[in-house]
Design an enzyme around this catalytic site. Structure first.
Site, PDB file in Angstrom:
ATOM      1  N   LYS A   1       0.830  -1.197   0.000  1.00  0.00           N
ATOM      2  CA  LYS A   1       0.000   0.000   0.000  1.00  0.00           C
ATOM      3  C   LYS A   1       0.866   1.247   0.000  1.00  0.00           C
ATOM      4  O   LYS A   1       1.911   1.294   0.663  1.00  0.00           O
ATOM      5  CB  LYS A   1      -0.888   0.013   1.251  1.00  0.00           C
ATOM      6  CG  LYS A   1      -1.827  -1.176   1.374  1.00  0.00           C
ATOM      7  CD  LYS A   1      -2.904  -1.186   0.316  1.00  0.00           C
ATOM      8  CE  LYS A   1      -3.968  -2.224   0.620  1.00  0.00           C
ATOM      9  NZ  LYS A   1      -4.937  -2.359  -0.490  1.00  0.00           N
TER      10      LYS A   1
ATOM     11  N   ASP B   1      -0.425   0.000  -4.456  1.00  0.00           N
ATOM     12  CA  ASP B   1      -1.878   0.166  -4.386  1.00  0.00           C
ATOM     13  C   ASP B   1      -2.192   1.400  -3.552  1.00  0.00           C
ATOM     14  O   ASP B   1      -1.878   1.448  -2.356  1.00  0.00           O
ATOM     15  CB  ASP B   1      -2.499  -1.083  -3.743  1.00  0.00           C
ATOM     16  CG  ASP B   1      -4.027  -1.054  -3.746  1.00  0.00           C
ATOM     17  OD1 ASP B   1      -4.611  -0.028  -4.143  1.00  0.00           O
ATOM     18  OD2 ASP B   1      -4.620  -2.075  -3.355  1.00  0.00           O
TER      19      ASP B   1
ATOM     20  N   GLU C   1      -2.033   0.657  -8.513  1.00  0.00           N
ATOM     21  CA  GLU C   1      -3.435   0.221  -8.457  1.00  0.00           C
ATOM     22  C   GLU C   1      -4.299   1.298  -7.804  1.00  0.00           C
ATOM     23  O   GLU C   1      -3.905   1.891  -6.792  1.00  0.00           O
ATOM     24  CB  GLU C   1      -3.499  -1.075  -7.650  1.00  0.00           C
ATOM     25  CG  GLU C   1      -4.890  -1.626  -7.421  1.00  0.00           C
ATOM     26  CD  GLU C   1      -4.828  -2.998  -6.761  1.00  0.00           C
ATOM     27  OE1 GLU C   1      -4.026  -3.845  -7.215  1.00  0.00           O
ATOM     28  OE2 GLU C   1      -5.576  -3.238  -5.793  1.00  0.00           O
TER      29      GLU C   1
ATOM     30  N   GLU D   1     -11.222  -3.216  -8.777  1.00  0.00           N
ATOM     31  CA  GLU D   1     -11.855  -3.901  -7.644  1.00  0.00           C
ATOM     32  C   GLU D   1     -13.157  -3.241  -7.221  1.00  0.00           C
ATOM     33  O   GLU D   1     -13.958  -3.856  -6.531  1.00  0.00           O
ATOM     34  CB  GLU D   1     -10.890  -4.023  -6.465  1.00  0.00           C
ATOM     35  CG  GLU D   1     -10.526  -2.724  -5.810  1.00  0.00           C
ATOM     36  CD  GLU D   1      -9.546  -2.934  -4.655  1.00  0.00           C
ATOM     37  OE1 GLU D   1      -8.347  -3.053  -4.934  1.00  0.00           O
ATOM     38  OE2 GLU D   1      -9.983  -2.978  -3.496  1.00  0.00           O
TER      39      GLU D   1
ATOM     40  N   ASP E   1     -13.305  -8.282  -9.753  1.00  0.00           N
ATOM     41  CA  ASP E   1     -13.510  -9.121  -8.570  1.00  0.00           C
ATOM     42  C   ASP E   1     -14.780  -9.932  -8.840  1.00  0.00           C
ATOM     43  O   ASP E   1     -15.846  -9.360  -9.071  1.00  0.00           O
ATOM     44  CB  ASP E   1     -13.684  -8.221  -7.339  1.00  0.00           C
ATOM     45  CG  ASP E   1     -13.924  -9.014  -6.065  1.00  0.00           C
ATOM     46  OD1 ASP E   1     -13.168  -8.796  -5.105  1.00  0.00           O
ATOM     47  OD2 ASP E   1     -14.872  -9.819  -6.012  1.00  0.00           O
TER      48      ASP E   1
ATOM     49  N   HIS F   1      -8.917  -9.391  -8.852  1.00  0.00           N
ATOM     50  CA  HIS F   1      -8.890  -8.913  -7.464  1.00  0.00           C
ATOM     51  C   HIS F   1      -9.395  -9.991  -6.510  1.00  0.00           C
ATOM     52  O   HIS F   1     -10.484 -10.533  -6.676  1.00  0.00           O
ATOM     53  CB  HIS F   1      -9.770  -7.675  -7.316  1.00  0.00           C
ATOM     54  CG  HIS F   1      -9.832  -7.178  -5.895  1.00  0.00           C
ATOM     55  ND1 HIS F   1     -10.918  -7.366  -5.076  1.00  0.00           N
ATOM     56  CD2 HIS F   1      -8.903  -6.540  -5.136  1.00  0.00           C
ATOM     57  CE1 HIS F   1     -10.671  -6.848  -3.888  1.00  0.00           C
ATOM     58  NE2 HIS F   1      -9.453  -6.338  -3.893  1.00  0.00           N
TER      59      HIS F   1
HETATM   60 MG    MG Z   1      -6.553  -2.878  -4.072  1.00  0.00          MG
END
Ligand code: MG
Length: 324
Positions: free
Chosen positions: A166, A195, A221, A247, A270, A297
């Protein structure tokens, strides 16, 4: 074959500790599960999950409308059932709670189809390959630098060769320092992904991704709000890192908006969010036609099967740290 009975159950599960990304803090996960019984004795199970919001509404739609309308349907007619139910729910919402609820039914139908055929899903749906790479993905923005590096070191020791972390801390220098440290640990030969969980506006995202580009990530992302198609296109053309998202994108039309506009390098459907397997496969085909790679995802139990079914999936993600 006819559907004779369909039931649902739902759980709201507290996490062991609160999880933080750049955009949400998460205290619960929800699981909504549907079981479909048939005249042949075959049964199917489908499910969706949430990040703690909407599970009760999803179950209410399933119980109040979707399941009662399934009686007497042929469970193998997944296209007909999906199109009818999505059409009937469209005025209430073409995406989100509608597609999450639809996924539970669609996945259960494919479970029945797989059992009836005696084949695993990946072969039933195309059989592009029998194995796929898995990368280590973690919700780790709340970890300090030392804990972040210890987590990556642990995943390295387990044999992973691709890692997603992240970003989106308030101080760009802190993000860069953390990502540089992870890149130094994994070396240049392994894959790094970032992300941002929809943290930035496009101007800031351009600056951030240009700075982070030196760490050679495969993609950034969700750099922007997932509704901002034009912003993703602008970032993709002017930032420093290829763009991935999906996602929070909930059906083939929403994915087509991104693909048609050239706004994504990787799409990340997803299977729960997009209404299940029937819709996921169509999104994969849209991406293939545009030469856009698939990076599914979450939902590794199903995503691994789906990624092996189609020719344009790169890998699947194993999300660590959900802490149930
Ligand atoms: Mg993500």
């Amino acid at each position: 074959m006819k559907i004779t009975r369909a039931t649902s159950r739902a759980w709201r599960l507290p996490l062991q500790r609160k999880l933080m990304s750049s955009s949400i803090s998460m205290t619960h996960r929800e699981l909504v599960l549907v079981q479909i019984e048939t005249s042949t004795g075959l049964t199917g199970t489908g499910w969706c999950t949430t990040a703690g919001v909407g599970g009760g509404s999803i179950k209410a739609l399933i119980d109040g409308y979707l399941l009662p309308s399934l009686a007497g349907e042929d469970p193998r007619a997944n296209e007909r059932i999906w199109k009818r139910l999505w059409g009937e729910c469209h005025a209430a919402g073409a995406a989100g709670i509608t597609t999450l609820a639809l996924a539970t039914i669609d996945i259960a139908l494919w479970d029945i189809k797989g059992k009836a055929a005696g084949e695993p899903l990946h072969r039933l749906l195309g059989g592009a390959r029998d194995a796929i790479d898995v990368y280590a993905s973690a919700i780790n923005l709340h970890l300090d630098r030392a804990a972040l590096l210890a987590q990556v070191e642990g995943h390295l020791a387990e044999g992973y060769s691709a890692f997603k972390l992240k970003v989106g801390r308030a101080d760009p220098a802190e993000d860069l320092d953390r990502v540089r440290a992870v890149r130094a640990m994994i070396g240049s030969g392994r894959t790094l992904m970032l992300d941002a969980n929809q943290k930035w506006a496009v101007g800031e995202a351009v600056q951030r991704t240009r700075a982070l580009a030196e760490t050679a990530p495969l993609f950034i992302e969700e750099p922007l709000l997932s509704d901002d198609v034009g912003g993703h296109r602008q970032l993709r053309l002017s930032g420093g890192i290829p763009v991935a998202l999906g996602e929070q994108v909930c059906n083939r039309y929403e994915f087509w908006n991104y693909i048609r506009e050239g706004a994504a390098d990787y799409v990340q459907p997803d299977v729960g969010k997009v209404g299940g397997i029937t819709e996921w496969i169509k999104i994969a085909a849209l991406a293939e036609a545009a030469n856009v790679a698939l990076s599914p995802h979450g939902a590794i139990e199903l995503s691994a099967q789906l990624a092996c079914a189609v020719p344009n999936a790169l890998h699947v993600e194993n999300i660590f740290g959900l802490g149930l």
